[in-house]
Design a protein around this motif. Structure first.
Motif, mmCIF file in Angstrom:
data_model
loop_
_atom_site.group_PDB
_atom_site.id
_atom_site.type_symbol
_atom_site.label_atom_id
_atom_site.label_comp_id
_atom_site.label_asym_id
_atom_site.label_seq_id
_atom_site.Cartn_x
_atom_site.Cartn_y
_atom_site.Cartn_z
ATOM 1 N N GLU A 15 3.000 0.657 5.241
ATOM 2 C CA GLU A 15 3.644 0.925 3.941
ATOM 3 C C GLU A 15 5.053 1.452 4.227
ATOM 4 O O GLU A 15 5.191 2.408 5.006
ATOM 5 C CB GLU A 15 2.879 2.002 3.175
ATOM 6 C CG GLU A 15 1.467 1.659 2.806
ATOM 7 C CD GLU A 15 0.678 2.925 2.477
ATOM 8 O OE1 GLU A 15 0.591 3.280 1.306
ATOM 9 O OE2 GLU A 15 0.163 3.567 3.411
ATOM 10 N N ILE A 65 2.796 -2.863 -2.105
ATOM 11 C CA ILE A 65 1.954 -2.939 -3.302
ATOM 12 C C ILE A 65 2.210 -1.757 -4.238
ATOM 13 O O ILE A 65 2.235 -1.910 -5.460
ATOM 14 C CB ILE A 65 0.474 -3.067 -2.864
ATOM 15 C CG1 ILE A 65 0.261 -4.466 -2.261
ATOM 16 C CG2 ILE A 65 -0.483 -2.798 -4.019
ATOM 17 C CD1 ILE A 65 -1.010 -4.637 -1.441
ATOM 18 N N GLN A 66 2.437 -0.599 -3.662
ATOM 19 C CA GLN A 66 2.740 0.562 -4.515
ATOM 20 C C GLN A 66 4.243 0.821 -4.623
ATOM 21 O O GLN A 66 4.725 1.376 -5.611
ATOM 22 C CB GLN A 66 2.027 1.808 -3.975
ATOM 23 C CG GLN A 66 1.398 2.614 -5.092
ATOM 24 C CD GLN A 66 0.542 3.785 -4.651
ATOM 25 O OE1 GLN A 66 0.878 4.926 -4.938
ATOM 26 N NE2 GLN A 66 -0.580 3.544 -4.012
ATOM 27 N N ASP A 121 3.421 -3.498 3.366
ATOM 28 C CA ASP A 121 2.612 -3.393 2.156
ATOM 29 C C ASP A 121 3.482 -2.713 1.092
ATOM 30 O O ASP A 121 3.660 -1.490 1.115
ATOM 31 C CB ASP A 121 1.350 -2.581 2.457
ATOM 32 C CG ASP A 121 0.477 -2.381 1.226
ATOM 33 O OD1 ASP A 121 0.980 -2.589 0.105
ATOM 34 O OD2 ASP A 121 -0.687 -1.992 1.383
ATOM 35 N N TYR A 180 -3.524 3.497 3.079
ATOM 36 C CA TYR A 180 -4.520 2.811 2.238
ATOM 37 C C TYR A 180 -4.004 1.410 1.937
ATOM 38 O O TYR A 180 -2.873 1.242 1.490
ATOM 39 C CB TYR A 180 -4.753 3.564 0.918
ATOM 40 C CG TYR A 180 -5.812 2.872 0.073
ATOM 41 C CD1 TYR A 180 -7.169 3.099 0.312
ATOM 42 C CD2 TYR A 180 -5.462 1.952 -0.918
ATOM 43 C CE1 TYR A 180 -8.137 2.440 -0.425
ATOM 44 C CE2 TYR A 180 -6.429 1.292 -1.646
ATOM 45 C CZ TYR A 180 -7.769 1.542 -1.403
ATOM 46 O OH TYR A 180 -8.734 0.883 -2.116
ATOM 47 N N HIS A 181 -4.848 0.402 2.184
ATOM 48 C CA HIS A 181 -4.429 -0.976 1.922
ATOM 49 C C HIS A 181 -5.430 -1.757 1.086
ATOM 50 O O HIS A 181 -5.264 -2.964 0.915
ATOM 51 C CB HIS A 181 -4.201 -1.711 3.245
ATOM 52 C CG HIS A 181 -3.124 -1.099 4.093
ATOM 53 N ND1 HIS A 181 -1.780 -1.182 3.769
ATOM 54 C CD2 HIS A 181 -3.180 -0.367 5.235
ATOM 55 C CE1 HIS A 181 -1.064 -0.554 4.694
ATOM 56 N NE2 HIS A 181 -1.892 -0.049 5.591
ATOM 57 N N SER A 197 -5.619 -5.872 -2.454
ATOM 58 C CA SER A 197 -6.533 -6.039 -1.311
ATOM 59 C C SER A 197 -6.516 -7.483 -0.826
ATOM 60 O O SER A 197 -6.484 -7.744 0.379
ATOM 61 C CB SER A 197 -7.963 -5.673 -1.717
ATOM 62 O OG SER A 197 -8.035 -4.355 -2.163
ATOM 63 N N SER A 203 -5.076 -9.697 -6.224
ATOM 64 C CA SER A 203 -5.030 -8.226 -6.134
ATOM 65 C C SER A 203 -4.296 -7.805 -4.873
ATOM 66 O O SER A 203 -3.981 -8.654 -4.014
ATOM 67 C CB SER A 203 -6.456 -7.668 -6.068
ATOM 68 O OG SER A 203 -7.054 -8.049 -4.835
#
Ligand code: PMP
Length: 398
Positions: free
Chosen positions: A186, A221-222, A219, A135-136, A109, A107
């Protein structure tokens, strides 16, 4: 007999106080189909699912084929599994030379946890610098660097040695110092409401990390996999991180995450004498097969380009007296609304067939992040529908 809705509220844990609670029967492309036959547009997929759209036939086939071969062999990293090695080869071939080794996890996280552990181990330092409104993830380490003090209050004590900076403020970079193991950032802040930093700021951030020997963790991730109009958002700034975290759209809908770094750095996680980062299901072959299919589609169908084209359509179309601003990159957009209570507007949009996801730290904007396979015609139709919904909502609430 209890309905599925009753069972949902009775037995399934929820994370929001007011869930949408739609029962989705199936999904295809940019659409979700509810059990009552209603069709919804998914403007959230960039946050949670897949840049190649729901049930992409090539992803489905890859999952089916791999599931029939084998699903899981052993704790991660002990066996050669072809979907893992093929994915790592393709992904790293698209990245800067120093991002050449992939550590698979389950995931976003967990990718953040692994990346921070790697930075601590490699530098022998414990300080972590992160940013306000970032947010991470929800695990204890990722939560420790959450850019909001109140939201994490109930879970203290968390990791010590965390410093938060204001994003895109160069003067504050001097707080990164020789006690800093890593800076987690991010490349476009997502939950803050799509905040794009200046190129010069990102370059100064890189330079400051180099100056004091701190590792730079991006990050993605998004922001990864074409969402912002480049395969990864850090390409916009011509800045390469020491470690990159990825998840979400990586798996084309399947759960998977990873952190990517140079081989020499990554070798610090080998178990000798301290534990490395052990994960049972990380890099699950079915998830890797889906990730491979998804990345092949993104590259072959030039979905990064699609993100730019469709992003432009939304930018051009989203003009309305109540729209203050449209910001972002590619198909990763935030629309600021004047004097509109966004949670209520989102509910109203859902009733009318458009699904949004709220920003954690911005209640004055909504996010546009549909699958990147969206066509120009679909984008135009959705933008027009959104304008109509804003009109109708505003008129209803005068
Ligand atoms: N980083 C960012 C930027 C995220 O948006 C998220 C999820 N919203 C995470 C990390 C955590 O990912 P996951 O929910 O897969 O643990």
């Amino acid at each position: 007999m209890l309905s599925h809705r009753q069972l949902f509220f009775e037995h399934v844990a929820q994370t929001s106080t007011d869930p949408l609670a739609l029962e989705i029967e199936s999904a295809e492309g940019i659409y979700l189909y509810a059990s009552d036959g209603k069709k919804y547009v998914d403007l959230v997929s960039g946050v949670s699912v897949s840049n190649v759209g729901h049930a992409h036939p090539e992803v489905v086939k890859a999952v089916q084929n791999q599931a029939a071969k084998h699903m899981h062999l052993m704790v991660y990293g002990e066996m050669i599994q072809s979907p893992q090695v093929r994915y790592a080869e393709l992904l790293t071939s698209e990245l800067a030379a120093q991002l050449n080794t992939v550590y698979y996890v389950n995931s976003g996280s967990e990718a953040i946890e692994g990346a921070m552990k790697l930075a601590k181990r490699a530098t022998g330092r414990s300080g972590v610098v992160a940013f306000r409104n970032a947010y991470h993830g929800g695990t204890q380490g990722a939560l420790s660097i959450l850019g909001d003090e109140v939201l994490k209050n109930a879970f203290r004590p968390l990791l010590p040695g965390i410093t938060h900076l204001n994003f895109n403020v160069p003067e504050e970079l001097s707080k990164i110092d020789k006690t800093t193991a890593c800076v987690v950032v991010e490349p476009v802040q997502a939950e803050a409401g799509i905040i794009v930093p200046d190129t010069s700021y990102m370059q100064q951030l890189r330079a400051r990390c180099d100056e004091v020997g701190a590792l730079l963790i991006f990050d993605e991730i998004q922001t990864g996999f074409g969402r912002t109009g480049k395969l990864f958002a850090h390409e916009h700034y011509d800045v390469v991180p020491d470690i990159m975290t990825i998840a979400k759209s990586m798996g084309g809908g399947m759960p998977i995450g990873a952190f990517v770094a140079d081989k020499q750095l990554m070798n610090q996680l080998t178990y000798n004498p301290a534990l490395g980062h052990i994960t049972t299901f990380g890099g699950h072959p079915v998830s890797c097969a889906a990730a491979l299919a998804s990345l092949e589609i993104i590259l072959r169908d030039e979905l990064t380009q699609r993100a730019n084209e469709v992003g432009d359509i939304f930018r051009q179309k989203m003009k309305h007296p109540r729209i203050k601003n449209v910001r972002g990159k590619g198909l990763f957009l935030a629309v600021d609304l004047d004097d509109v209570f966004i949670p209520d507007f989102m509910k109203y949009a859902a009733e009318n067939g458009i699904i949004f996801d709220p920003f954690l730290f911005n209640s004055e904007a909504f996010r546009i992040a549909p699958p990147l396979i969206i066509s120009n015609e679909q984008a135009t139709e959705i933008a027009e529908k959104l304008l109509g919904l804003i009109d109708a909502f505003v008129n209803k609430h005068v």
